[in-house]
Design an enzyme around this catalytic site. Structure first.
Site, PDB file in Angstrom:
ATOM      1  N   ASP A 188       0.853  -1.185   0.000  1.00 24.23           N
ATOM      2  CA  ASP A 188       0.000   0.000   0.000  1.00 24.23           C
ATOM      3  C   ASP A 188       0.888   1.235   0.000  1.00 24.23           C
ATOM      4  OD1 ASP A 188      -2.646   1.403   0.394  1.00 24.23           O
ATOM      5  OD2 ASP A 188      -1.623   2.067   2.215  1.00 24.23           O
ATOM      6  N   GLU A 272      -1.609  -1.291  -5.952  1.00 23.24           N
ATOM      7  CA  GLU A 272      -2.851  -0.644  -6.361  1.00 23.24           C
ATOM      8  C   GLU A 272      -2.618   0.145  -7.644  1.00 23.24           C
ATOM      9  OE1 GLU A 272      -6.408   2.070  -4.318  1.00 23.24           O
ATOM     10  OE2 GLU A 272      -4.469   1.813  -3.330  1.00 23.24           O
ATOM     11  N   CYS A 325     -12.853  -4.316   6.006  1.00 26.70           N
ATOM     12  CA  CYS A 325     -12.244  -5.033   7.134  1.00 26.70           C
ATOM     13  C   CYS A 325     -11.596  -6.308   6.604  1.00 26.70           C
ATOM     14  CB  CYS A 325     -13.286  -5.347   8.195  1.00 26.70           C
ATOM     15  SG  CYS A 325     -12.653  -6.349   9.560  1.00 26.70           S
ATOM     16  N   CYS A 328     -13.326  -9.622   8.625  1.00 25.89           N
ATOM     17  CA  CYS A 328     -14.676 -10.139   8.362  1.00 25.89           C
ATOM     18  C   CYS A 328     -15.238  -9.721   7.009  1.00 25.89           C
ATOM     19  CB  CYS A 328     -15.629  -9.688   9.471  1.00 25.89           C
ATOM     20  SG  CYS A 328     -15.938  -7.902   9.500  1.00 25.89           S
ATOM     21  N   CYS A 344     -13.446  -2.371  13.771  1.00 25.77           N
ATOM     22  CA  CYS A 344     -14.620  -2.879  13.059  1.00 25.77           C
ATOM     23  C   CYS A 344     -15.661  -3.382  14.053  1.00 25.77           C
ATOM     24  CB  CYS A 344     -14.185  -3.992  12.103  1.00 25.77           C
ATOM     25  SG  CYS A 344     -15.542  -4.720  11.134  1.00 25.77           S
ATOM     26  N   CYS A 346     -16.812  -6.214  14.186  1.00 26.31           N
ATOM     27  CA  CYS A 346     -16.468  -7.575  14.592  1.00 26.31           C
ATOM     28  C   CYS A 346     -15.463  -7.597  15.731  1.00 26.31           C
ATOM     29  CB  CYS A 346     -15.933  -8.372  13.411  1.00 26.31           C
ATOM     30  SG  CYS A 346     -14.321  -7.791  12.812  1.00 26.31           S
ATOM     31  N   ASP A 353      -3.207   1.519   7.108  1.00 26.67           N
ATOM     32  CA  ASP A 353      -2.349   1.152   5.991  1.00 26.67           C
ATOM     33  C   ASP A 353      -2.084  -0.350   5.939  1.00 26.67           C
ATOM     34  OD1 ASP A 353      -2.209   3.845   5.312  1.00 26.67           O
ATOM     35  OD2 ASP A 353      -0.440   4.181   6.550  1.00 26.67           O
TER      36      ASP A 353
END
Length: 396
Positions: A188, A272, A325, A328, A344, A346, A353
């Site tokens: 990233d 990316e 996330c 999950c 999150c 969860c 990052d």
């Protein structure tokens, strides 16, 4: 496995006064021939006609016979022919919709270079002698050429800082595919940290431009006060160019070290597909984005992966790597840039990052499993891309 790779070795050299004058004349003639051929092809294009390389070569022969352009005979003919070949390549890319229409070369802004093929130079016993020159170039051989190979092309150039370079193109038999491994990494790109890996490692952003920002601003202020075209103006402009060159050299060296390490350690590298050209339109972030050199990083990563038998996968730029996330698969509604850590529903707490890098790695594996290409398609015949189909199955 050995691969046949054409590799350019770049060296600095110090020309004599006679060599510098000869090369400067060659640079000017190359630019003149390129611009005249481009003008001729543009006029033909307006008449809905196409001009081939052979026709421009015949034009060059006719130009040399005229009194106004007789000085074209004073330099080697090979760089002039190579300029026409480069123009032909530019038009081929334009007609193939891979590039924009070719532009004219500027005396002040365009790169000064001349390309010599094997018929216009002689390389023997570590000495390189160009056509129309009685002495070999005084090259600083900072690293040896591969043993037993002969250069096929030599390109001489001068940058804005006044430094002279010679680029020697030859086969490099020493490049081999590295042993295959199961290691894969998601990468990233960022600004606080240049790169964040799915392993949790964060590579600091050196911010090379910031280190010389004060010196650059001072040199630019002095340049602005000089009279245009004066000798002092040339000296001030050269000083600004030297600072820019120092920044670019440090940045390139850092990126080479990072990309070489990543390619050697990992079989699959997932990045990316960033649109840097559009991102630099943000006036607040344009300077730091340009200094990060994400496009140059990707270019280095791709050609080194090809050299050493690795795979680079570019995930679609619209993939919500930061808002998803990695535990999950829940997609968050918003994720402002100032949020660096989030939790999150969860219960999983994520570093922004590192979470994005993990999601990129998972998406890259999905792309590879579904047989998608290395460069993501903006639209696929079936509707969604393979990567997005995988993501849709993960969303609740």
């Amino acid at each position: 496995m050995t691969t046949h790779v054409k590799r350019a070795y770049r060296y600095r050299f110090c020309p004599t006064d006679a060599q510098a004058a000869e090369l400067s004349r060659t640079f000017g003639c190359v630019r003149k021939v390129y611009n005249m051929a481009l003008a001729a092809r543009t006029e033909a294009w307006a008449r809905q006609e196409r001009v081939s390389y052979n026709q421009t070569s015949a034009m060059l022969t006719a130009w040399k016979k005229t009194e106004a352009l007789a000085y074209l005979n004073d330099v080697s003919s090979v760089p002039l022919q190579q300029a026409l070949r480069h123009l032909q390549t530019a038009f081929t890319n334009f007609f193939g919709k891979r590039a924009k229409y070719p532009r004219f070369k500027s005396r002040k802004k365009s790169r000064k270079s001349a390309e010599y093929t094997i018929s216009a130079f002689r390389f023997r016993d570590g000495e390189l002698r160009l056509a129309k020159m009685s002495e070999p170039l005084r090259i600083v051989w900072s690293r040896p050429l591969p043993e037993g190979v002969s250069p096929s092309t030599v390109t001489v150039s001068q940058d804005a800082a006044g430094r002279w370079f010679v680029s020697v193109l030859c086969d490099d038999p020493g490049i081999r595919h590295l042993p295959a491994t199961d290691a894969a990494v998601g990468i990233d790109a960022g600004l606080d940290h240049l790169l964040t890996l799915s392993t949790g490692e964060k590579i600091a952003n050196p911010r090379h431009e910031r280190r010389d920002r004060a010196a650059l601003a001072k040199a630019q202020r002095r340049l602005a006060k000089k009279e245009k075209g004066s000798a002092n103006g040339v000296k001030a402009r050269r000083k600004v160019a030297r600072i820019h060159a120092r920044i670019a050299d440090r940045r390139r060296d850092s990126l080479h070290q990072i990309t070489t390490r990543l390619v050697r350690e990992n079989q699959t590298l997932v990045i990316e597909d960033l649109t840097v050209r559009n991102m630099v339109k943000n006036r607040k972030l344009a300077r730091v984005i340009s200094d990060a050199a994400w496009s140059e990083f990707r270019s280095m990563l791709e050609y080194k992966a090809q050299w050493y038998g690795r795979e680079v996968i570019a995930v679609d730029r619209w993939f919500p790597s930061s808002k998803l996330c990695s535990a999950c698969g829940t997609l968050q509604d918003k994720m402002p840039l100032n949020v660096r850590t989030w939790t999150c529903d969860c219960g999983a707490t994520h570093d922004r990052d590192v979470n994005a890098a993990n999601n990129l790695l998972a998406a890259g594996r999905a792309v590879a499993a579904c047989g998608a290409g290395v460069r993501p398609q903006r639209s696929s015949p079936g509707g969604q891309s393979a990567m997005k189909q995988e993501v849709s199955r993960r969303e609740p």
